[in-house]
Design an enzyme around this catalytic site. Sequence first.
Site, PDB file in Angstrom:
ATOM      1  N   GLU A  53      12.474  10.649  40.905  1.00 13.43           N
ATOM      2  CA  GLU A  53      12.328   9.841  42.127  1.00 13.43           C
ATOM      3  C   GLU A  53      11.028  10.188  42.846  1.00 13.43           C
ATOM      4  OE1 GLU A  53      15.136  10.999  41.050  1.00 13.43           O
ATOM      5  OE2 GLU A  53      16.847   9.798  41.698  1.00 13.43           O
ATOM      6  N   LYS A 226       7.608  -9.724  27.415  1.00 20.98           N
ATOM      7  CA  LYS A 226       7.525 -11.090  26.866  1.00 20.98           C
ATOM      8  C   LYS A 226       6.203 -11.204  26.098  1.00 20.98           C
ATOM      9  CE  LYS A 226      10.593 -13.193  30.300  1.00 20.98           C
ATOM     10  NZ  LYS A 226      10.692 -12.452  31.562  1.00 20.98           N
ATOM     11  N   ARG A 232      11.213  -3.447  27.485  1.00 21.99           N
ATOM     12  CA  ARG A 232      11.903  -4.248  28.491  1.00 21.99           C
ATOM     13  C   ARG A 232      11.722  -3.586  29.852  1.00 21.99           C
ATOM     14  NH1 ARG A 232      15.659  -8.643  27.955  1.00 21.99           N
ATOM     15  NH2 ARG A 232      14.460  -8.742  26.055  1.00 21.99           N
TER      16      ARG A 232
HETATM   17  N1  DSN Z   1      15.367 -14.773  30.880  1.00 18.11           N
HETATM   18  C1  DSN Z   1      13.975 -15.095  31.073  1.00 18.11           C
HETATM   19  C2  DSN Z   1      13.568 -16.262  30.267  1.00 18.11           C
HETATM   20  O1  DSN Z   1      14.129 -16.469  29.206  1.00 18.11           O
HETATM   21  O2  DSN Z   1      12.659 -16.988  30.663  1.00 18.11           O
HETATM   22  C3  DSN Z   1      13.619 -15.295  32.488  1.00 18.11           C
HETATM   23  O3  DSN Z   1      14.073 -14.231  33.239  1.00 18.11           O
END
Ligand code: DSN
Length: 420
Positions: A53, A226, A232
């Site tokens: 923390e 992404k 993640r």
């Molecule tokens: N779950 C994500 C997506 O598939 O765009 C957005 O949070």
Amino acid sequence: MSYLKKQDQEIFDAIQNETKRQQEGMELIASENYASAAVMEAMGSVFTNKYSEGYPRKRYYGGQEFVDTVEELAIDRAKQLFAAEHVNVQCYSGSPANLAVYLALLQPGDKVMGLSLAHGGHLTHGHPLSFSGKLYNVVAYEVEKDTERIDMDKVREIALREKPKMLIAGFSAYSRDMDWRGFKEIADEVGAITFADIAHIAGLIAGKQLENPVPIFDVVSTTTHKTLRGPRGAMLMCKQEFAQAIDKAVFPGVQGGPHDHITAAKAVAFREALQPEFAAYAKQVIANAQALAASLAKNAFRIISGGTDNHLMLIDLTSKGLTGKEAETALETCGITVNKNMIPFDERKPLDPSGIRLGTPAITTRGMKEKEMELIAGWINRALENHTHEAALAHIRAEVKEFCLRFPIPTPKNNIENGE
Ligand code: DSN
């Protein structure tokens, strides 16, 4: 995974099965990707054992020498990647990161303006079922019916009328370039804070294929898993004047101890994204999405807004005579994973909408290029034309599997570097 195999056969089997599913299947969910073996090694490291923390050099627990090293490296690399003045790399995921932004910069009841979820926005941009819609006064903007794009004149009109305290630009299902400078000009006119959520396109921005809003906006959030192809998690970037408020909102406002193993993996991913190969990857992601959209259009699929400028596209299946749910199920039978999705002005419901969303980040990591997109469009077309014919779907499934096995996914045993 010899220890896991000996100790917990059920979880070991599930991981083996998921690895096989990922290897033998075609991942077209726009928000998914394959993290590198190096990122996964950092995630699976001893940093998972630590509590820390606080922030580097200002912690509430001892034993932070190496945690501080990884967090500082992650921050420095993120700053370099996005030209950010201040970065917080502790956010657990996109929604808590966005919650921290609201907590840092607004009071409950303040007015925020974001893209409607039904038109491509995100739950945390003001949906009534999310904290954002429950605690704040939300005004939504939408895409236009004829162009299916955001019209900046309309955004301005709404902003001038509603005078939001925060203007949100970002999406989870919008395939067109964002006019960051246009949003900033409108926000300045009404005195609003600018908040960009670049979760979907962070990798395309880091790879210098799309304009970077970080130097333009007050605050920017992103997930790291992404197009950015990391672990993640999420992070927040902001102007120095908001740094203290943002840090306080993340910890102790929303979160407790950061996930140090994930911070280490974020640092690894940011270093990967700083390499020239990553720019080539980001360029290919967009080239693949445009090739896939063009091939689908040749097969008489209606692409929302007529195409894509990024990694994703929305397909309206109305003229094909099946729903998004039916399409998702038929494609899954063929080993092609997509998600059903509302299209703008959809007359159907979210659990069985009129469309599907497709994206190319994962298949590009596997090394697929434009000529492979034609094949994929062909399988999608055949699968949906034959969605009630089991034998035809089984035949496509065999072809997809044979094809996918030629493009390995990164695993610690089976590494591939940056999709090359
Ligand atoms: N779950 C994500 C997506 O598939 O765009 C957005 O949070």
